[in-house]
Design an enzyme around this catalytic site. Structure first.
Site, PDB file in Angstrom:
ATOM      1  N   THR A 177      39.714 -31.381  37.411  1.00 40.29           N
ATOM      2  CA  THR A 177      40.927 -32.196  37.288  1.00 40.29           C
ATOM      3  C   THR A 177      40.579 -33.473  36.545  1.00 40.29           C
ATOM      4  OG1 THR A 177      42.921 -32.960  38.433  1.00 40.29           O
ATOM      5  CG2 THR A 177      40.843 -33.483  39.508  1.00 40.29           C
ATOM      6  N   CYS A 220      44.589 -41.441  42.946  1.00 41.98           N
ATOM      7  CA  CYS A 220      44.631 -40.109  43.540  1.00 41.98           C
ATOM      8  C   CYS A 220      43.226 -39.710  43.987  1.00 41.98           C
ATOM      9  CB  CYS A 220      45.132 -39.081  42.528  1.00 41.98           C
ATOM     10  SG  CYS A 220      46.796 -39.405  41.918  1.00 41.98           S
ATOM     11  N   HIS A 245      44.393 -32.211  43.902  1.00 41.30           N
ATOM     12  CA  HIS A 245      44.558 -33.539  43.296  1.00 41.30           C
ATOM     13  C   HIS A 245      45.637 -34.246  44.128  1.00 41.30           C
ATOM     14  CE1 HIS A 245      44.746 -35.966  39.304  1.00 41.30           C
ATOM     15  NE2 HIS A 245      45.448 -36.636  40.203  1.00 41.30           N
TER      16      HIS A 245
END
Lengths: 205, 160
Positions: free
Chosen positions: B22, B28, B45
């Site tokens: 990711t 995040c 995520h």
């Protein structure tokens, strides 16, 4: 408010909002550096969170960003985004600060960029507030240099609770042969849109 | 070898020899789970701490408390054994140094905390962590070795 309520007319109005705001900001920038600044036609898009960084070269592209929150009648987030070479150029033209192109930014330069972002986003928002007679109060700005995805996701957190899409008003500007290129990015909170349309006298279907 | 991509507020699983990746984690948190026996890995995520604040349709991958159970479930379905699964965390940065410390601005640390709690509830040990700070991260897990590669703009690359 659901995004699919918007027709072409509403999107046109939002484009015009981007035009007015970014137009004033571009004028302010042009005065700062005594050079002509050109603007591209604003893009109004309803995009999934994953796509937000696509405007500025993708999630991992390195950008300089000044970020602030907007409070008042039209809450939302505002970004002023430029590439690293453009930031160097701005510092050179504006403050006579000469730095190596591969050198990182020191505290003084970051502070200068933050202030430039503050002036430009301030004129963007105040022109909108004048035009709509709505109350819009910017928070103090903050600057960051990092991956576009990591930075732009900050503007999505609050609206993240209501859905997976954001409405973005993106206006790109450039100077000369695109030596200096950047974006004004407005992400209004979806709940603010009816109020904005009302203030502009736009009926909602 | 393929690279399985995980978007923002998204989760997925991969099997050896594939990698799972990711990009652009800011506040995040990238949660990776790994079963060294079956060589099945999972990645989420995570964008926000708690699904109870969700309005409208719930995207389970978006919240720490819902993404982690869902990821475990998908890994089990693919053949992983929960008792062997271990976790690594990366992300949860504060990208901007604001003077005000409103809750939204502190979301990175809160996300990390919520992920730790959800993992504890699922009895999954956290074996490595690279969280906090103020830089963005891109992470990639090798489903064969369980090594997590973390790339930042400022601090180069590291493996945990």
């Amino acid at each position: 408010m659901k995004f699919d309520q918007f027709g072409d007319f509403q999107l046109d109005v939002l484009r015009e909002v981007g035009n007015i705001g970014a137009g004033n900001a571009a004028t302010a920038l042009s005065r700062l550096i005594s050079k002509e600044i050109d603007m591209k036609v604003p893009q109004v898009k309803i995009i999934s969170f994953d796509e937000i960084a696509d405007f500025v070269g993708g999630n991992e592209s390195l950008v300089v960003c000044v970020f602030l929150q907007v409070k008042g009648d039209i809450p939302g987030n505002m970004f002023f985004i430029i590439s690293l070479p453009s930031a160097k150029k701005l510092l050179r033209e504006l403050m006579g600060i000469e730095t190596d192109d591969d050198e990182w930014f020191d505290e003084m330069e970051l502070s200068a960029l933050n202030e430039i972002g503050n002036i430009l986003t301030g004129s963007y928002l105040s022109s909108l507030a004048d035009f709509t007679k709505l109350n819009m109060q910017p928070s103090p700005p903050a600057v960051a240099i990092d991956m576009a995805g990591a930075i732009l996701s900050y503007g999505l957190l609050e609206i993240g609770h209501t859905g997976d899409f954001a409405l973005t008003i993106d206006t790109a500007f450039f100077q000369g042969n695109e030596e200096l290129e950047g974006h004004f990015f407005l992400v209004p909170d979806p709940t603010a849109l009816p109020q904005l349309f009302r203030a502009l006298g736009v009926p909602l279907e | 070898m393929n690279i399985v991509k995980v978007g923002m507020a998204d989760l997925n699983i991969a099997k050896s020899p594939d990698h799972i990746r990711t990009t652009g984690l800011g506040s995040c948190v990238g949660v990776v789970l790994f079963d060294s026996h079956s060589k099945i890995s999972g990645m989420a995520h995570v964008m926000l701490p708690d699904s109870s604040l969700s309005k409208g349709l719930l995207n389970v991958a978006k919240y720490a408390n819902t993404a982690i159970p869902k990821l475990i479930e998908e890994m089990e379905r693919a053949g992983a054994n929960t008792r062997r699964i271990v976790a690594k965390l990366a992300g949860g940065a504060q990208m901007f140094a604001f003077t005000s410390t409103s809750d939204t601005m502190r979301i990175g640390p809160r996300n990390v905390e919520a992920c730790r709690m959800a993992l504890q509830e699922a009895r999954i040990p956290i074996v490595a962590e690279d969280t906090g700070g103020n830089c963005g991260r891109t992470i990639e897990l090798d489903s064969c070795t369980g090594m997590l590669n973390i790339r930042t703009v400022n601090q180069g690359v590291k493996e945990i």
